[in-house]
Design a protein around this motif. Structure first.
Motif, PDB file in Angstrom:
ATOM      1  N   GLY A   9       0.830  -1.193   0.000  1.00  0.00           N
ATOM      2  CA  GLY A   9       0.000   0.000   0.000  1.00  0.00           C
ATOM      3  C   GLY A   9       0.864   1.241   0.000  1.00  0.00           C
ATOM      4  O   GLY A   9       2.078   1.168  -0.208  1.00  0.00           O
ATOM      5  N   PRO A  10       0.221   2.383   0.203  1.00  0.00           N
ATOM      6  CA  PRO A  10      -1.202   2.578   0.478  1.00  0.00           C
ATOM      7  C   PRO A  10      -2.048   2.570  -0.799  1.00  0.00           C
ATOM      8  O   PRO A  10      -1.567   2.166  -1.859  1.00  0.00           O
ATOM      9  CB  PRO A  10      -1.236   3.958   1.154  1.00  0.00           C
ATOM     10  CG  PRO A  10      -0.058   4.676   0.584  1.00  0.00           C
ATOM     11  CD  PRO A  10       0.998   3.621   0.365  1.00  0.00           C
ATOM     12  N   SER A 111       9.785   8.027  -6.308  1.00  0.00           N
ATOM     13  CA  SER A 111       8.978   6.857  -6.675  1.00  0.00           C
ATOM     14  C   SER A 111       9.623   5.583  -6.147  1.00  0.00           C
ATOM     15  O   SER A 111      10.743   5.603  -5.607  1.00  0.00           O
ATOM     16  CB  SER A 111       8.799   6.756  -8.198  1.00  0.00           C
ATOM     17  OG  SER A 111       7.702   5.906  -8.497  1.00  0.00           O
ATOM     18  N   HIS A 112       8.894   4.488  -6.309  1.00  0.00           N
ATOM     19  CA  HIS A 112       9.454   3.181  -5.973  1.00  0.00           C
ATOM     20  C   HIS A 112      10.628   2.900  -6.912  1.00  0.00           C
ATOM     21  O   HIS A 112      10.601   3.299  -8.089  1.00  0.00           O
ATOM     22  CB  HIS A 112       8.369   2.105  -6.144  1.00  0.00           C
ATOM     23  CG  HIS A 112       8.781   0.755  -5.658  1.00  0.00           C
ATOM     24  ND1 HIS A 112       9.489  -0.140  -6.441  1.00  0.00           N
ATOM     25  CD2 HIS A 112       8.579   0.136  -4.464  1.00  0.00           C
ATOM     26  CE1 HIS A 112       9.711  -1.249  -5.747  1.00  0.00           C
ATOM     27  NE2 HIS A 112       9.174  -1.101  -4.550  1.00  0.00           N
ATOM     28  N   PRO A 113      11.688   2.213  -6.440  1.00  0.00           N
ATOM     29  CA  PRO A 113      12.854   1.947  -7.289  1.00  0.00           C
ATOM     30  C   PRO A 113      12.507   1.270  -8.614  1.00  0.00           C
ATOM     31  O   PRO A 113      13.134   1.556  -9.651  1.00  0.00           O
ATOM     32  CB  PRO A 113      13.723   1.037  -6.408  1.00  0.00           C
ATOM     33  CG  PRO A 113      13.358   1.417  -5.009  1.00  0.00           C
ATOM     34  CD  PRO A 113      11.892   1.752  -5.049  1.00  0.00           C
ATOM     35  N   THR A 138       4.904   3.663  -5.043  1.00  0.00           N
ATOM     36  CA  THR A 138       4.641   4.818  -5.904  1.00  0.00           C
ATOM     37  C   THR A 138       3.665   5.781  -5.220  1.00  0.00           C
ATOM     38  O   THR A 138       3.770   6.995  -5.385  1.00  0.00           O
ATOM     39  CB  THR A 138       4.051   4.361  -7.254  1.00  0.00           C
ATOM     40  OG1 THR A 138       2.923   3.507  -7.014  1.00  0.00           O
ATOM     41  CG2 THR A 138       5.087   3.620  -8.075  1.00  0.00           C
ATOM     42  N   THR A 139       2.738   5.261  -4.445  1.00  0.00           N
ATOM     43  CA  THR A 139       1.776   6.126  -3.759  1.00  0.00           C
ATOM     44  C   THR A 139       2.438   6.909  -2.635  1.00  0.00           C
ATOM     45  O   THR A 139       2.123   8.084  -2.419  1.00  0.00           O
ATOM     46  CB  THR A 139       0.610   5.292  -3.195  1.00  0.00           C
ATOM     47  OG1 THR A 139       0.012   4.555  -4.262  1.00  0.00           O
ATOM     48  CG2 THR A 139      -0.433   6.190  -2.573  1.00  0.00           C
ATOM     49  N   ASP A 148       5.445  20.389  -2.013  1.00  0.00           N
ATOM     50  CA  ASP A 148       6.727  20.808  -2.596  1.00  0.00           C
ATOM     51  C   ASP A 148       6.565  21.025  -4.099  1.00  0.00           C
ATOM     52  O   ASP A 148       6.446  20.075  -4.868  1.00  0.00           O
ATOM     53  CB  ASP A 148       7.786  19.738  -2.315  1.00  0.00           C
ATOM     54  CG  ASP A 148       9.178  20.166  -2.748  1.00  0.00           C
ATOM     55  OD1 ASP A 148       9.313  21.234  -3.377  1.00  0.00           O
ATOM     56  OD2 ASP A 148      10.136  19.409  -2.485  1.00  0.00           O
ATOM     57  N   LEU A 149       6.599  22.256  -4.532  1.00  0.00           N
ATOM     58  CA  LEU A 149       6.385  22.582  -5.940  1.00  0.00           C
ATOM     59  C   LEU A 149       7.629  22.351  -6.793  1.00  0.00           C
ATOM     60  O   LEU A 149       7.579  22.532  -8.013  1.00  0.00           O
ATOM     61  CB  LEU A 149       5.933  24.042  -6.077  1.00  0.00           C
ATOM     62  CG  LEU A 149       4.552  24.371  -5.491  1.00  0.00           C
ATOM     63  CD1 LEU A 149       4.227  25.837  -5.685  1.00  0.00           C
ATOM     64  CD2 LEU A 149       3.480  23.491  -6.118  1.00  0.00           C
ATOM     65  N   THR A 150       8.729  21.959  -6.165  1.00  0.00           N
ATOM     66  CA  THR A 150       9.937  21.653  -6.951  1.00  0.00           C
ATOM     67  C   THR A 150      10.105  20.148  -7.145  1.00  0.00           C
ATOM     68  O   THR A 150      11.108  19.711  -7.692  1.00  0.00           O
ATOM     69  CB  THR A 150      11.196  22.213  -6.264  1.00  0.00           C
ATOM     70  OG1 THR A 150      11.421  21.509  -5.025  1.00  0.00           O
ATOM     71  CG2 THR A 150      11.055  23.696  -6.001  1.00  0.00           C
ATOM     72  N   SER A 151       9.129  19.363  -6.695  1.00  0.00           N
ATOM     73  CA  SER A 151       9.239  17.905  -6.751  1.00  0.00           C
ATOM     74  C   SER A 151       8.112  17.305  -7.584  1.00  0.00           C
ATOM     75  O   SER A 151       7.051  17.909  -7.762  1.00  0.00           O
ATOM     76  CB  SER A 151       9.202  17.306  -5.346  1.00  0.00           C
ATOM     77  OG  SER A 151      10.292  17.764  -4.580  1.00  0.00           O
ATOM     78  N   ALA A 152       8.372  16.106  -8.075  1.00  0.00           N
ATOM     79  CA  ALA A 152       7.371  15.338  -8.803  1.00  0.00           C
ATOM     80  C   ALA A 152       7.444  13.892  -8.350  1.00  0.00           C
ATOM     81  O   ALA A 152       8.407  13.475  -7.686  1.00  0.00           O
ATOM     82  CB  ALA A 152       7.593  15.438 -10.306  1.00  0.00           C
ATOM     83  N   ALA A 153       6.437  13.125  -8.708  1.00  0.00           N
ATOM     84  CA  ALA A 153       6.406  11.698  -8.386  1.00  0.00           C
ATOM     85  C   ALA A 153       6.033  10.914  -9.631  1.00  0.00           C
ATOM     86  O   ALA A 153       5.328  11.422 -10.509  1.00  0.00           O
ATOM     87  CB  ALA A 153       5.407  11.409  -7.276  1.00  0.00           C
ATOM     88  N   ILE A 154       6.526   9.696  -9.689  1.00  0.00           N
ATOM     89  CA  ILE A 154       6.106   8.776 -10.741  1.00  0.00           C
ATOM     90  C   ILE A 154       5.115   7.804 -10.116  1.00  0.00           C
ATOM     91  O   ILE A 154       5.432   7.112  -9.146  1.00  0.00           O
ATOM     92  CB  ILE A 154       7.297   8.016 -11.343  1.00  0.00           C
ATOM     93  CG1 ILE A 154       8.238   8.985 -12.047  1.00  0.00           C
ATOM     94  CG2 ILE A 154       6.811   6.950 -12.320  1.00  0.00           C
ATOM     95  CD1 ILE A 154       9.517   8.336 -12.563  1.00  0.00           C
ATOM     96  N   ALA A 155       3.914   7.806 -10.660  1.00  0.00           N
ATOM     97  CA  ALA A 155       2.855   6.929 -10.144  1.00  0.00           C
ATOM     98  C   ALA A 155       1.902   6.621 -11.287  1.00  0.00           C
ATOM     99  O   ALA A 155       2.085   7.082 -12.421  1.00  0.00           O
ATOM    100  CB  ALA A 155       2.133   7.591  -8.981  1.00  0.00           C
TER     101      ALA A 155
END
Length: 288
Positions: A9-10, A111-113, A138-139, A148-155
């Motif tokens: 999860g989550p 993100s997850h590796p 990834t969640t 944080d406006l300088t960051s992103a996520a892969i999901a």
């Protein structure tokens, strides 16, 4: 009583998506209702079912781009009471999510590796200067970038919808036919049936021909091996365990004969289960 199913999860992970698809399949089969139980790491998901906290677990075992999830093979060897009941193949699509208006100016990507690795070429070409930061899922990455406006996520696009996160760029995985195999595990022993058998073995001596003899057991009977992989025994440098997937399209008697002969050439042989394989389509995922 509902069947309890552990997963990484989550809410919003690809593992949860696979578990939801499995849950739907159970309902279609008229099975007892199921209860999804998220855990923060893959290892904890495995231990949950091994120690009886849940009745089943759905775990990722191999990705078409990045290969095997090593912790699954290592844990399955150690927790050999766990048995594979079924396999689910899930198409995986990654998106770049952020509260930022555009990718320009991003400094970090979480993100997850596995997800980071599956998007490696895209990241190198489009965001070569960002820091890549691994997370347990990834969640979880979405929680890291919320303010944080300088960051992103892969999901996944599904996670973007669930958490109301804008998608900056869709389909950033390096290969379009990206998919992951998930195993459904439980403590119930399985018979040797279905379309595939997974097993692992060790050999007593690291000498020429040690691996050839076990493989010839299958070759001379025309039994196809769809995967073979080695993992360190963790006892000594240069000692390995071997994990094999067998396609069951030969006569069943040949399979039994091969497994009986295989024991002659191996130090330890563990059969993790015979099972059926189900493949999901993108349209199926969109309905979850």
């Amino acid at each position: 009583m509902a069947i309890s199913i552990a997963h990484l999860g989550p809410t919003g992970t690809n593992a949860e998506t696979a578990t939801l698809a499995y849950q739907r399949w159970l309902e279609q089969q008229g099975e007892t209702k199921s209860l999804l139980c998220p855990y923060p790491t893959i290892a904890q998901t495995l231990y949950a079912v091994a120690y009886g906290e849940t009745q089943q677990a759905v775990v990722p075992v191999e990705n078409s781009t990045e290969g095997t999830v090593a912790i699954i093979l290592d844990s399955l060897w150690q927790l050999d009471k766990l048995k594979i009941q079924q396999e689910l193949v899930l198409p995986i699509s990654h998106a770049l999510l952020s509260r930022r208006k555009s990718p320009k100016g991003l400094r970090k990507v979480y993100s997850h590796p596995q997800a980071l690795a599956q998007c490696q070429h895209w990241l190198e070409q489009n965001l070569p200067s960002v820091s890549l930061i691994p997370t347990n899922s990834t969640t979880e990455a979405l929680h890291q970038i919320a303010l944080d406006l300088t960051s992103a996520a892969i999901a996944s696009p599904r996670a973007a919808k669930l958490y109301n996160f804008p998608i900056l760029v869709n389909d950033i995985n390096d290969y379009p036919d990206n998919c992951t195999r998930f195993w459904i595990l439980e403590l119930t022993p399985t018979s040797i049936e279905g379309s595939r058998i997974s097993l692992g073995f060790s050999v007593s001596n690291n000498v020429p021909g040690t691996l050839v003899k076990p493989l010839e057991v299958f070759a001379k009977r025309g039994i196809n091996l769809s995967r073979i992989e080695s993992r360190p025994t963790k006892r000594s440098l240069g000692e390995y365990l071997f994990f094999i997937d067998i396609e069951i399209d030969s006569e069943f008697n040949f399979i039994e004969e091969a497994l009986a002969e295989l024991r002659i050439y191996t130090e330890t042989l563990k059969i993790f289960g015979g099972y059926r394989v189900f493949s999901l389509k993108t349209i199926d995922i969109a309905q979850l």
